[in-house]
Design a protein around this motif. Structure first.
Motif, PDB file in Angstrom:
ATOM      1  N   THR A 180      67.039  37.995 133.902  1.00  0.00           N
ATOM      2  CA  THR A 180      68.189  37.316 133.292  1.00  0.00           C
ATOM      3  C   THR A 180      67.845  35.878 132.943  1.00  0.00           C
ATOM      4  O   THR A 180      68.309  35.342 131.929  1.00  0.00           O
ATOM      5  N   GLY A 181      67.013  35.252 133.785  1.00  0.00           N
ATOM      6  CA  GLY A 181      66.580  33.889 133.482  1.00  0.00           C
ATOM      7  C   GLY A 181      65.746  33.826 132.210  1.00  0.00           C
ATOM      8  O   GLY A 181      65.872  32.887 131.422  1.00  0.00           O
ATOM      9  N   ALA A 182      64.898  34.825 132.017  1.00  0.00           N
ATOM     10  CA  ALA A 182      64.070  34.862 130.812  1.00  0.00           C
ATOM     11  C   ALA A 182      64.925  35.031 129.555  1.00  0.00           C
ATOM     12  O   ALA A 182      64.708  34.361 128.536  1.00  0.00           O
ATOM     13  N   ILE A 183      65.914  35.925 129.641  1.00  0.00           N
ATOM     14  CA  ILE A 183      66.811  36.130 128.498  1.00  0.00           C
ATOM     15  C   ILE A 183      67.607  34.862 128.214  1.00  0.00           C
ATOM     16  O   ILE A 183      67.780  34.444 127.054  1.00  0.00           O
ATOM     17  N   TRP A 184      68.084  34.230 129.266  1.00  0.00           N
ATOM     18  CA  TRP A 184      68.841  32.982 129.141  1.00  0.00           C
ATOM     19  C   TRP A 184      67.967  31.899 128.504  1.00  0.00           C
ATOM     20  O   TRP A 184      68.412  31.167 127.604  1.00  0.00           O
ATOM     21  N   ALA A 185      66.719  31.789 128.969  1.00  0.00           N
ATOM     22  CA  ALA A 185      65.809  30.781 128.425  1.00  0.00           C
ATOM     23  C   ALA A 185      65.548  31.012 126.936  1.00  0.00           C
ATOM     24  O   ALA A 185      65.453  30.068 126.153  1.00  0.00           O
ATOM     25  N   LYS A 186      65.430  32.263 126.560  1.00  0.00           N
ATOM     26  CA  LYS A 186      65.213  32.589 125.148  1.00  0.00           C
ATOM     27  C   LYS A 186      66.381  32.108 124.298  1.00  0.00           C
ATOM     28  O   LYS A 186      66.190  31.558 123.200  1.00  0.00           O
ATOM     29  N   GLN A 187      67.599  32.314 124.789  1.00  0.00           N
ATOM     30  CA  GLN A 187      68.780  31.891 124.048  1.00  0.00           C
ATOM     31  C   GLN A 187      68.919  30.371 124.017  1.00  0.00           C
ATOM     32  O   GLN A 187      69.326  29.799 123.004  1.00  0.00           O
ATOM     33  N   ALA A 188      68.591  29.716 125.142  1.00  0.00           N
ATOM     34  CA  ALA A 188      68.818  28.274 125.252  1.00  0.00           C
ATOM     35  C   ALA A 188      67.694  27.437 124.659  1.00  0.00           C
ATOM     36  O   ALA A 188      67.950  26.410 124.010  1.00  0.00           O
ATOM     37  N   TRP A 189      66.440  27.874 124.863  1.00  0.00           N
ATOM     38  CA  TRP A 189      65.309  27.040 124.454  1.00  0.00           C
ATOM     39  C   TRP A 189      64.330  27.741 123.507  1.00  0.00           C
ATOM     40  O   TRP A 189      63.344  27.155 123.101  1.00  0.00           O
ATOM     41  N   GLY A 190      64.591  28.995 123.198  1.00  0.00           N
ATOM     42  CA  GLY A 190      63.781  29.679 122.208  1.00  0.00           C
ATOM     43  C   GLY A 190      62.551  30.374 122.734  1.00  0.00           C
ATOM     44  O   GLY A 190      61.747  30.881 121.955  1.00  0.00           O
ATOM     45  N   HIS A 191      62.365  30.425 124.050  1.00  0.00           N
ATOM     46  CA  HIS A 191      61.204  31.117 124.613  1.00  0.00           C
ATOM     47  C   HIS A 191      61.578  31.716 125.963  1.00  0.00           C
ATOM     48  O   HIS A 191      62.436  31.192 126.677  1.00  0.00           O
ATOM     49  N   TYR A 192      60.911  32.823 126.295  1.00  0.00           N
ATOM     50  CA  TYR A 192      61.230  33.511 127.532  1.00  0.00           C
ATOM     51  C   TYR A 192      60.630  32.838 128.765  1.00  0.00           C
ATOM     52  O   TYR A 192      61.179  32.926 129.858  1.00  0.00           O
ATOM     53  N   TRP A 193      59.511  32.196 128.590  1.00  0.00           N
ATOM     54  CA  TRP A 193      58.769  31.664 129.743  1.00  0.00           C
ATOM     55  C   TRP A 193      58.057  30.387 129.315  1.00  0.00           C
ATOM     56  O   TRP A 193      57.501  30.317 128.225  1.00  0.00           O
ATOM     57  N   ASN A 194      58.066  29.394 130.227  1.00  0.00           N
ATOM     58  CA  ASN A 194      57.489  28.102 129.855  1.00  0.00           C
ATOM     59  C   ASN A 194      56.440  27.600 130.839  1.00  0.00           C
ATOM     60  O   ASN A 194      55.816  26.579 130.610  1.00  0.00           O
ATOM     61  N   TRP A 195      56.261  28.316 131.957  1.00  0.00           N
ATOM     62  CA  TRP A 195      55.312  27.907 132.988  1.00  0.00           C
ATOM     63  C   TRP A 195      55.564  26.498 133.500  1.00  0.00           C
ATOM     64  O   TRP A 195      54.626  25.763 133.797  1.00  0.00           O
ATOM     65  N   ASP A 196      56.817  26.109 133.619  1.00  0.00           N
ATOM     66  CA  ASP A 196      57.097  24.847 134.275  1.00  0.00           C
ATOM     67  C   ASP A 196      57.012  25.098 135.786  1.00  0.00           C
ATOM     68  O   ASP A 196      56.842  26.237 136.225  1.00  0.00           O
ATOM     69  N   PRO A 197      57.072  24.047 136.628  1.00  0.00           N
ATOM     70  CA  PRO A 197      56.837  24.246 138.071  1.00  0.00           C
ATOM     71  C   PRO A 197      57.720  25.314 138.714  1.00  0.00           C
ATOM     72  O   PRO A 197      57.232  26.112 139.521  1.00  0.00           O
ATOM     73  N   LYS A 198      59.013  25.359 138.399  1.00  0.00           N
ATOM     74  CA  LYS A 198      59.885  26.346 139.042  1.00  0.00           C
ATOM     75  C   LYS A 198      59.498  27.757 138.622  1.00  0.00           C
ATOM     76  O   LYS A 198      59.477  28.671 139.452  1.00  0.00           O
ATOM     77  N   THR A 200      56.592  28.773 137.637  1.00  0.00           N
ATOM     78  CA  THR A 200      55.292  29.094 138.233  1.00  0.00           C
ATOM     79  C   THR A 200      55.445  29.518 139.690  1.00  0.00           C
ATOM     80  O   THR A 200      54.867  30.527 140.125  1.00  0.00           O
ATOM     81  N   TRP A 201      56.250  28.773 140.447  1.00  0.00           N
ATOM     82  CA  TRP A 201      56.487  29.130 141.851  1.00  0.00           C
ATOM     83  C   TRP A 201      57.260  30.438 141.952  1.00  0.00           C
ATOM     84  O   TRP A 201      57.041  31.225 142.886  1.00  0.00           O
ATOM     85  N   ALA A 202      58.169  30.688 141.014  1.00  0.00           N
ATOM     86  CA  ALA A 202      58.915  31.951 141.012  1.00  0.00           C
ATOM     87  C   ALA A 202      57.973  33.126 140.799  1.00  0.00           C
ATOM     88  O   ALA A 202      58.087  34.170 141.458  1.00  0.00           O
ATOM     89  N   ALA A 203      57.023  32.967 139.869  1.00  0.00           N
ATOM     90  CA  ALA A 203      56.058  34.031 139.604  1.00  0.00           C
ATOM     91  C   ALA A 203      55.174  34.282 140.826  1.00  0.00           C
ATOM     92  O   ALA A 203      54.898  35.431 141.190  1.00  0.00           O
ATOM     93  N   LEU A 204      54.733  33.193 141.480  1.00  0.00           N
ATOM     94  CA  LEU A 204      53.897  33.329 142.670  1.00  0.00           C
ATOM     95  C   LEU A 204      54.667  34.036 143.786  1.00  0.00           C
ATOM     96  O   LEU A 204      54.130  34.924 144.469  1.00  0.00           O
ATOM     97  N   THR A 205      55.936  33.673 143.966  1.00  0.00           N
ATOM     98  CA  THR A 205      56.763  34.308 144.995  1.00  0.00           C
ATOM     99  C   THR A 205      56.912  35.801 144.726  1.00  0.00           C
ATOM    100  O   THR A 205      56.759  36.632 145.631  1.00  0.00           O
ATOM    101  N   ALA A 237      55.194  34.273 151.777  1.00  0.00           N
ATOM    102  CA  ALA A 237      55.998  34.538 150.587  1.00  0.00           C
ATOM    103  C   ALA A 237      57.326  33.809 150.660  1.00  0.00           C
ATOM    104  O   ALA A 237      57.803  33.237 149.667  1.00  0.00           O
ATOM    105  N   PHE A 238      57.949  33.806 151.856  1.00  0.00           N
ATOM    106  CA  PHE A 238      59.239  33.124 151.994  1.00  0.00           C
ATOM    107  C   PHE A 238      59.078  31.608 151.883  1.00  0.00           C
ATOM    108  O   PHE A 238      59.969  30.925 151.376  1.00  0.00           O
ATOM    109  N   ALA A 239      57.952  31.084 152.353  1.00  0.00           N
ATOM    110  CA  ALA A 239      57.683  29.651 152.199  1.00  0.00           C
ATOM    111  C   ALA A 239      57.577  29.291 150.709  1.00  0.00           C
ATOM    112  O   ALA A 239      58.095  28.254 150.273  1.00  0.00           O
ATOM    113  N   CYS A 240      56.931  30.152 149.939  1.00  0.00           N
ATOM    114  CA  CYS A 240      56.847  29.935 148.489  1.00  0.00           C
ATOM    115  C   CYS A 240      58.227  30.017 147.849  1.00  0.00           C
ATOM    116  O   CYS A 240      58.534  29.276 146.909  1.00  0.00           O
ATOM    117  N   LEU A 241      59.060  30.913 148.360  1.00  0.00           N
ATOM    118  CA  LEU A 241      60.422  31.035 147.842  1.00  0.00           C
ATOM    119  C   LEU A 241      61.203  29.740 148.067  1.00  0.00           C
ATOM    120  O   LEU A 241      61.950  29.294 147.192  1.00  0.00           O
TER     121      LEU A 241
END
Length: 263
Positions: A180-198, A200-205, A237-241
């Motif tokens: 849902t975040g990816a869809i939201w980002a596409k609507q708001a900023w024009g791209h699904y994923w931007n690799w910003d810090p949050k 990146t940490w979400a993907a690692l988690t 994993a929870f520490a990364c979360l």
């Protein structure tokens, strides 16, 4: 209803949670029903404040880190009640109560009051489902981490099996939150994923919890050492979360991120 009224709801909810936690250790047979009932009554009190705050703000209370702490306190008790009701761990309600109380007290001390307006990017239909499912997933994965800590000291395959159920639920909601975040980002900023810090940490988690699930499928039979290693992986994993949720707010590289909560 405003944050100035929060203390009354907070104290009432904590007292009910504490009463339910105490009953969980009682010797009589009907303690499970009474313990769950008291904690659910505390949740009802807490939910009434959230609903009232939502109405008074004229927006969903998801904007600030303080508001997400409000939801995490709510969901962590749901996770505790679910774990207690399903597996009868007497101590889990006490832990959930303490954890919820910590976040509630922080919100009493630092409510992080902000105006009612939402920035344009947050005025999206994806705002509520994205944040709410994330908070629920964080609570379920937190309960799983509690079982992981116990497994580190008392290696038992049953603890991991119970944690697996929580992780499956938590990871499913975490995945939905990312989608849902990816869809939201596409609507708001024009791209699904931007690799910003949050992100990146979400993907690692997500990858760490997915790794745990795959290891549980293929690492057999389990001995004490393997149980401890799997428990350690859950804790990492929870520490990364936690880093993904609020830790990035302290990273200099994240100060310009659209995901950093208002201070």
């Amino acid at each position: 209803m405003t944050w100035t009224h929060f203390i009354y709801f907070a104290v009432s909810a904590i007292l009910l949670f504490a009463a339910g936690s105490a009953v969980a250790f009682a010797p009589f047979k009907k303690k499970y029903v009474l313990a769950v009932s008291l904690c659910c009554l505390g949740l009802l009190v807490f939910a009434s404040f959230i609903a009232s705050l939502w109405i008074s703000l004229s927006r969903p209370p998801f904007k600030t880190l303080g508001e997400t702490r409000l939801w995490y306190s709510f969901f962590v008790m749901i996770a505790g009640i679910f774990t207690y009701a399903k597996w009868k761990y007497d101590w889990v309600l006490s832990f959930s109560t303490v954890l919820a109380a910590v976040f509630i007290i922080i919100n009493c001390v630092r409510p992080q009051i902000h105006d009612q307006t939402l920035m344009p990017a947050l005025q999206s239909a994806w705002f509520i489902p994205h944040v709410s499912v994330y908070m629920f997933s964080y609570a379920m994965l937190g309960a799983a981490s509690l079982l992981a800590v116990l497994a580190m000291f008392r290696p038992q395959e049953k603890l991991l099996q119970d944690a697996d159920t929580l992780i499956y639920i938590g990871l499913a909601f975490l995945t939905f939150g990312m989608l849902t975040g990816a869809i939201w980002a596409k609507q708001a900023w024009g791209h699904y994923w931007n690799w910003d810090p949050k992100e990146t940490w979400a993907a690692l988690t997500w990858l760490l919890y997915a790794l745990y699930i795959h290891l549980r499928l293929f690492v057999k039979p389990l001995d004490d050492k393997k149980i401890r290693l799997l428990g350690a992986l859950m804790i990492i994993a929870f520490a990364c979360l936690q880093m993904c949720w609020w830790g990035i707010n302290f990273l200099p590289s994240a100060q310009d991120s659209v995901h950093v909560y208002a201070k």
